[in-house]
Scaffold this active site. Structure first.
Site, short mmCIF file in Angstrom:
data_model
loop_
_atom_site.label_atom_id
_atom_site.label_comp_id
_atom_site.label_asym_id
_atom_site.label_seq_id
_atom_site.Cartn_x
_atom_site.Cartn_y
_atom_site.Cartn_z
N SER A 99 0.85 -1.19 0.00
CA SER A 99 0.00 0.00 0.00
C SER A 99 0.88 1.23 0.00
CB SER A 99 -0.92 0.01 1.22
OG SER A 99 -0.16 0.05 2.42
N SER A 133 0.67 5.93 -0.85
CA SER A 133 -0.19 7.12 -0.93
C SER A 133 -1.00 7.16 -2.21
CB SER A 133 0.67 8.38 -0.81
OG SER A 133 1.62 8.44 -1.86
N ASP A 188 11.55 8.78 -11.03
CA ASP A 188 11.38 8.33 -9.64
C ASP A 188 11.97 6.93 -9.45
OD1 ASP A 188 10.66 8.64 -6.99
OD2 ASP A 188 8.64 7.86 -7.26
#
Length: 315
Positions: A21, A23, A138
């Protein structure tokens, strides 16, 4: 996708377990009912899926990139499905077994052969991505997924975008963010991914993040302590508005040589080049594949298969 442009339903999939999990959404391991194939299903966080213009550009960007980029070292997307609630959507993706962050957390330092093999795959994926004019923006261990056979997939393209002359500097997770972004540059290219590769390779070798700052100023301080303080010549011709505000430390010795000499000249030189202050001096993914560090690193070492096997299910 159904006829008429409608997405298929989440009801076509059976949930097995939650994988992770974050954001931007939860990830589940699911089984497709029609053929029992196993996939990863990423639930798009409703609170972050939408902006004032409708569906968030981050999700549109990720879906569009993954649908059109096909390479063995880049995560593949199967489809987008809709949930039972209004504005509830999921991305159905190839299912991997673990990620590099979990592996490093579990075993610490990764053996040299395994590090070279994973680096080779990472560079192949980036060569293809950069060749298509796309910067990931990223790269970090949690976005590098691994298969049981040692295969590597670059994932999470929510921040990826086509190379442009002017781009936001609010990119790249802090520990893997290149110095020019920290110093305010809004003009950059695929070289920002190569800095991140240097951080990831260093982390594989040392078994821990090499630049784990607690904020942007601390991150810069850690960069200077590892690599030394940059000179004006390092940034000649670059627009770095924050550089003039940085105070040169009074006394310190750069620790890079002492930290990395134990891994051999090829590894140390490879990482040091990727962490060049001047982004124009960093090797490209294509050049990196020709370096001595990844030469003859085409065969998966048995130690990597063993490591991934022990970490399977940790993401």
């Amino acid at each position: 996708m159904r006829s008429g442009g409608r997405c298929n339903s989440i009801e076509n999939y059976e949930k097995v377990c939650r994988i992770s999990s974050g954001s931007f959404g939860n990830v589940y391991r699911v089984r497709r009912k029609t053929d029992n194939r196993v996939f990863a299903l990423k639930r798009m966080n409703p609170s972050m899926c939408y902006d004032t213009n409708g569906f968030s550009i981050l999700y549109i960007r990720e879906v569009m990139i993954l649908k059109h980029i096909r390479h063995r070292n880049i995560m593949e997307i199967e489809e987008v499905v809709e949930g039972c609630e209004i504005n509830d959507f999921f991305i159905v993706m190839e299912c991997c077994d673990t990620d590099l962050r979990s592996v490093i957390h579990s075993v610490g330092k990764i053996g040299m052969k395994a590090a070279r093999f994973l680096t080779c795959q990472m560079l192949k994926g980036l060569k293809f991505l950069h060749g298509a004019g796309i910067v990931h923006r990223d790269l970090k261990p949690s976005n590098i997924l691994l298969m049981r056979d040692g295969g590597l997939r670059i994932a999470d393209f929510g921040l990826a975008r086509a190379i442009e002359s002017q781009m936001t500097n609010l990119v790249v997770t802090l520990w893997y963010r290149p110095i020019e972004i920290l110093l305010g540059s809004e003009t950059y290219d695929e070289s920002i991914d190569m800095w991140s590769v240097g951080c990831v390779v260093g982390e594989m070798l040392r078994g821990e993040p090499i630049l784990a700052g607690e904020g942007e100023m601390d991150q810069l301080d850690r960069i200077f302590r590892l690599l030394g303080y940059p000179t004006d010549a390092d940034f000649e011709g670059l627009d770095l508005p924050h550089f003039k505000n940085i105070r040169r430390p009074s006394t310190f010795e750069a620790s890079f040589e002492g930290d990395f000499e134990c891994y051999g000249e090829e590894a140390a030189s490879f990482v040091r080049n990727l962490l060049s202050f001047d982004p124009r001096k960093r090797c490209t993914a294509s050049q990196g594949l020709c370096s001595g560090f990844v030469a003859d690193a085409e065969e998966c070492p048995g130690e990597l298969v063993d490591i991934v096997g022990r970490c399977t299910g940790d993401i």
